[in-house]
Scaffold this motif. Structure first.
Motif, PDB file in Angstrom:
ATOM      1  N   GLY A  15      80.074  86.911  52.143  1.00 47.03           N
ATOM      2  CA  GLY A  15      81.070  86.160  51.401  1.00 47.03           C
ATOM      3  C   GLY A  15      80.525  85.477  50.161  1.00 47.03           C
ATOM      4  N   ALA A  16      79.412  84.732  50.304  1.00 44.43           N
ATOM      5  CA  ALA A  16      78.849  84.014  49.163  1.00 44.43           C
ATOM      6  C   ALA A  16      78.377  84.991  48.087  1.00 44.43           C
ATOM      7  N   GLU A  17      77.809  86.111  48.547  1.00 44.50           N
ATOM      8  CA  GLU A  17      77.329  87.119  47.610  1.00 44.50           C
ATOM      9  C   GLU A  17      78.483  87.707  46.794  1.00 44.50           C
ATOM     10  N   ARG A  18      79.586  87.974  47.472  1.00 49.42           N
ATOM     11  CA  ARG A  18      80.748  88.529  46.782  1.00 49.42           C
ATOM     12  C   ARG A  18      81.311  87.529  45.770  1.00 49.42           C
ATOM     13  N   VAL A  19      81.342  86.267  46.142  1.00 44.77           N
ATOM     14  CA  VAL A  19      81.838  85.233  45.229  1.00 44.77           C
ATOM     15  C   VAL A  19      80.978  85.177  43.977  1.00 44.77           C
ATOM     16  N   MET A  20      79.646  85.248  44.144  1.00 44.18           N
ATOM     17  CA  MET A  20      78.760  85.169  42.982  1.00 44.18           C
ATOM     18  C   MET A  20      78.935  86.376  42.070  1.00 44.18           C
ATOM     19  N   ILE A  21      79.068  87.573  42.646  1.00 47.05           N
ATOM     20  CA  ILE A  21      79.299  88.769  41.841  1.00 47.05           C
ATOM     21  C   ILE A  21      80.588  88.614  41.030  1.00 47.05           C
ATOM     22  N   ASN A  22      81.637  88.131  41.682  1.00 52.59           N
ATOM     23  CA  ASN A  22      82.911  87.958  41.003  1.00 52.59           C
ATOM     24  C   ASN A  22      82.816  86.930  39.877  1.00 52.59           C
ATOM     25  N   ASN A 166      86.740  79.282  47.235  1.00 53.32           N
ATOM     26  CA  ASN A 166      86.504  80.661  46.854  1.00 53.32           C
ATOM     27  C   ASN A 166      87.804  81.241  46.317  1.00 53.32           C
ATOM     28  N   SER A 167      87.688  82.298  45.554  1.00 51.25           N
ATOM     29  CA  SER A 167      88.895  83.003  45.115  1.00 51.25           C
ATOM     30  C   SER A 167      89.086  84.248  45.979  1.00 51.25           C
ATOM     31  N   VAL A 168      90.299  84.709  46.040  1.00 46.60           N
ATOM     32  CA  VAL A 168      90.654  85.915  46.779  1.00 46.60           C
ATOM     33  C   VAL A 168      91.163  86.947  45.788  1.00 46.60           C
ATOM     34  N   CYS A 187      87.979  89.630  61.206  1.00 44.79           N
ATOM     35  CA  CYS A 187      86.940  90.245  60.383  1.00 44.79           C
ATOM     36  C   CYS A 187      85.783  89.264  60.252  1.00 44.79           C
ATOM     37  N   GLY A 188      84.570  89.746  60.485  1.00 44.05           N
ATOM     38  CA  GLY A 188      83.410  88.864  60.359  1.00 44.05           C
ATOM     39  C   GLY A 188      82.188  89.466  61.008  1.00 44.05           C
ATOM     40  N   ARG A 189      81.029  89.020  60.560  1.00 44.80           N
ATOM     41  CA  ARG A 189      79.770  89.513  61.114  1.00 44.80           C
ATOM     42  C   ARG A 189      79.710  89.271  62.625  1.00 44.80           C
ATOM     43  N   LEU A 190      79.143  90.214  63.333  1.00 45.35           N
ATOM     44  CA  LEU A 190      79.014  90.077  64.784  1.00 45.35           C
ATOM     45  C   LEU A 190      77.777  89.248  65.102  1.00 45.35           C
ATOM     46  N   GLU A 191      77.891  87.957  64.832  1.00 44.45           N
ATOM     47  CA  GLU A 191      76.788  87.006  65.033  1.00 44.45           C
ATOM     48  C   GLU A 191      77.332  85.779  65.746  1.00 44.45           C
ATOM     49  N   GLU A 192      76.431  84.950  66.259  1.00 46.85           N
ATOM     50  CA  GLU A 192      76.806  83.794  67.081  1.00 46.85           C
ATOM     51  C   GLU A 192      77.806  82.885  66.379  1.00 46.85           C
ATOM     52  N   GLN A 193      77.599  82.643  65.089  1.00 45.46           N
ATOM     53  CA  GLN A 193      78.457  81.714  64.344  1.00 45.46           C
ATOM     54  C   GLN A 193      79.936  82.063  64.463  1.00 45.46           C
ATOM     55  N   LYS A 194      80.240  83.363  64.471  1.00 45.10           N
ATOM     56  CA  LYS A 194      81.638  83.806  64.459  1.00 45.10           C
ATOM     57  C   LYS A 194      82.293  83.717  65.837  1.00 45.10           C
ATOM     58  N   ASN A 195      81.510  83.597  66.877  1.00 44.96           N
ATOM     59  CA  ASN A 195      81.990  83.380  68.243  1.00 44.96           C
ATOM     60  C   ASN A 195      83.074  84.379  68.670  1.00 44.96           C
ATOM     61  N   MET A 268      83.847  77.901  53.663  1.00 47.95           N
ATOM     62  CA  MET A 268      85.230  78.242  53.323  1.00 47.95           C
ATOM     63  C   MET A 268      85.399  79.718  53.683  1.00 47.95           C
ATOM     64  N   PRO A 269      86.009  80.027  54.825  1.00 54.49           N
ATOM     65  CA  PRO A 269      85.996  81.392  55.366  1.00 54.49           C
ATOM     66  C   PRO A 269      86.826  82.380  54.557  1.00 54.49           C
ATOM     67  N   ASN A 270      86.150  83.310  53.896  1.00 49.35           N
ATOM     68  CA  ASN A 270      86.824  84.288  53.049  1.00 49.35           C
ATOM     69  C   ASN A 270      87.814  85.149  53.823  1.00 49.35           C
ATOM     70  N   ALA A 271      87.435  85.565  55.019  1.00 47.00           N
ATOM     71  CA  ALA A 271      88.310  86.452  55.799  1.00 47.00           C
ATOM     72  C   ALA A 271      89.639  85.769  56.105  1.00 47.00           C
ATOM     73  N   LEU A 272      89.598  84.494  56.451  1.00 45.26           N
ATOM     74  CA  LEU A 272      90.821  83.742  56.721  1.00 45.26           C
ATOM     75  C   LEU A 272      91.656  83.604  55.449  1.00 45.26           C
ATOM     76  N   MET A 273      91.009  83.346  54.339  1.00 45.92           N
ATOM     77  CA  MET A 273      91.710  83.192  53.076  1.00 45.92           C
ATOM     78  C   MET A 273      92.405  84.491  52.665  1.00 45.92           C
ATOM     79  N   GLU A 274      91.729  85.616  52.883  1.00 53.46           N
ATOM     80  CA  GLU A 274      92.320  86.914  52.550  1.00 53.46           C
ATOM     81  C   GLU A 274      93.551  87.188  53.411  1.00 53.46           C
ATOM     82  N   ALA A 275      93.454  86.855  54.698  1.00 57.38           N
ATOM     83  CA  ALA A 275      94.602  87.057  55.593  1.00 57.38           C
ATOM     84  C   ALA A 275      95.777  86.171  55.176  1.00 57.38           C
TER      85      ALA A 275
END
Length: 358
Positions: A15-22, A166-168, A187-195, A268-275
Motif C-alpha cells: 500500500g505505502a509503495e503504491r501511494v509513493m509511486i502515485n 491515501n488516495s484511491v 484483500c490483504g497480505r496473508l500475515e499476522e497483522q491482517k488476522n 489507513m487501509p487501502n483495501a478498505l478504502m477501495e471497497a
C-alpha cells in the motif's frame, strides 16, 4: 521548476509503495523534476512512470548488520541529495524516515516524513521510542494518516504536521456492481497483522446460518499454508477460498456482497478504502491506529466491531441478511464517505503542503 525526491526501501507490491509511486507520478505531471530513490531493487516492483528518475542505493539488497546497513544507506542517500540537490526529500516508513532526517542534516534540503502505520507497532521498544519521540521531531514536516497516530508523537512534530489520507484510483469509483448474495471478500497480505484467522473462524459461524455464504481471501503471504489448514479443519474447503494475489481488485469488488477488514492494526487501509469507493457494504475491526474509525465516521460506526470472533460473525450475518435496498443504501453511504480520498482531493493536499515547506 522545483525538484522533489521520494525515498522508500522498496517498491514491490504494498500500500505505502503504491501511494509513493502515485505521488511521484502526480508531481512529475505537475512540472516537478521528480526522483524516486529506493534502498534496493526487488522482484514484483510497481512500474515507475517514465517521467520519474529512478535511483537505487543498492542494485541488490546487501546483507549487513542493522547498524552497518543503516550507516551505509544514510551515507549513500546523503550523497544523492548532494548530487541531485532536491528542494525536498519525502520519505515513507520507519527506517527511510530516520535515514532521511540524518542524510539531510546540514544540507539545504527540506525533509518531509510520513508515518504509515500504527506507531505503537512501528516505534515499539527502546530504540523505536527514541527514534519516534526524539529524532523524528527534527523533520521539517510530517504526514500522518490518522489523528490517533499523530497524537502518539511529541507536540513539536504535531504542530508542523498534516493528516492526509491515501488516495484511491478513479477506477474504483466507477465499478459497476453486480453483487453475488453471500459473497464475502477481503484483500490483504496473508500475515499476522491482517488476522485472517479471525475472519475464517467467524465465517465458520456464519455458514451455519447461511449455507450459501462464500468467503474469498485475496493476497499472498507466509501464512498461506496455516490458513488453508484452518479452512480444512473447519470443513470449509468448499466455502472459503484463498484466491492468491490479484492485480484487478476492482473486478473482485464487482461481485462482492460484503467486504471485511479483520486486521489487528492498520494505518489507513487501502483495501478498505477501495471497497468503500466501489460502494461495497463494508465491515471492519475498530483497530489502532484509528484508520477505519476515521474512514467510517459517525454515520457508519455501526459497521465497526471489536477484534472478536462472535462480534465479527454477528455483524457479517447481519449485513448479509440486509434486503437489497438496505445493502444499496449502505454501499451508497460508503461511497459518499470515499469522496474525501479521491486522487484530486488527496494530491492537492500533498502539493499544498509540499509547497508550503519548500
Amino acid at each position: 521548476m522545483k525538484k522533489i525526491m521520494f525515498y522508500i526501501n522498496t517498491i514491490h507490491k504494498g500500500g505505502a509503495e503504491r501511494v509513493m509511486i502515485n505521488l511521484a507520478d502526480y508531481f512529475s505531471r505537475q512540472g516537478y523534476k521528480t526522483i524516486l530513490v529506493t534502498s534496493f531493487r526487488d522482484t514484483g516492483e510497481y512500474t515507475v512512470p517514465n517521467a520519474v528518475k529512478r535511483i537505487t542505493l543498492e542494485e541488490h539488497e546487501i546483507k549487513q548488520s542493522k547498524l552497518k546497513r543503516n550507516i551505509t544507506r544514510i551515507k549513500k542517500l546523503r550523497k544523492f541529495c548532494k548530487d541531485e540537490k532536491p528542494d525536498i526529500l519525502v520519505s515513507f516508513m520507519v527506517e527511510p524516515n530516520f535515514r532521511a532526517i540524518l542524510a539531510t542534516w546540514g544540507l539545504p534540503v527540506k525533509n518531509l516524513i510520513s508515518v504509515r502505520n500504527d506507531p505503537n507497532k512501528e516505534y515499539a521498544g527502546r530504540v523505536g521510542h527514541i527514534v519516534g519521540k526524539y529524532l523524528l521531531p527534527f523533520a521539517d514536516g510530517c504526514v500522518f494518516q490518522t489523528k490517533e497516530a499523530k497524537n502518539w508523537f511529541p507536540k513539536r512534530l504535531q504542530k508542523k504536521s498534516r493528516i492526509i489520507y491515501n488516495s484511491v484510483k478513479e477506477d474504483f469509483y466507477h465499478v459497476e456492481r453486480h453483487p453475488v448474495p453471500g459473497e464475502i471478500v477481503t484483500c490483504g497480505r496473508l500475515e499476522e497483522q491482517k488476522n485472517h484467522a479471525l475472519l475464517i473462524a467467524a465465517f465458520s459461524k456464519v455458514v451455519e446460518r447461511y449455507p450459501e455464504a462464500r468467503l474469498k481471501i485475496y493476497g499472498e503471504g507466509s501464512l498461506c499454508g496455516k490458513l488453508q489448514k484452518q479452512i480444512d479443519a473447519l470443513g470449509l474447503h468448499e466455502k472459503a477460498f484463498l484466491m492468491g494475489a490479484t492485480n484487478h481488485v476492482e473486478k473482485v469488488l464487482e461481485t462482492a456482497d460484503v467486504f471485511v477488514l479483520s486486521s489487528d492494526f492498520e494505518g489507513m487501509p487501502n483495501a478498505l478504502m477501495e471497497a468503500m469507493a466501489a460502494g461495497v457494504p463494508c465491515i471492519s475491526t475498530d483497530c489502532p491506529c484509528g484508520g477505519p474509525r476515521e474512514l467510517f465516521g459517525d454515520e457508519l460506526k455501526m459497521q465497526l466491531i471489536p477484534t472478536d470472533e462472535d462480534a465479527l460473525a454477528a455483524k457479517m450475518a447481519e449485513t448479509i441478511q440486509l434486503p437489497v435496498t438496505g445493502k444499496m443504501l449502505l454501499g451508497s453511504k460508503m461511497k459518499d464517505r470515499a469522496a474525501q480520498f479521491t486522487p484530486a482531493v488527496v494530491n492537492q493536499s500533498w502539493r499544498e503542503y509540499v509547497e508550503c515547506l519548500s
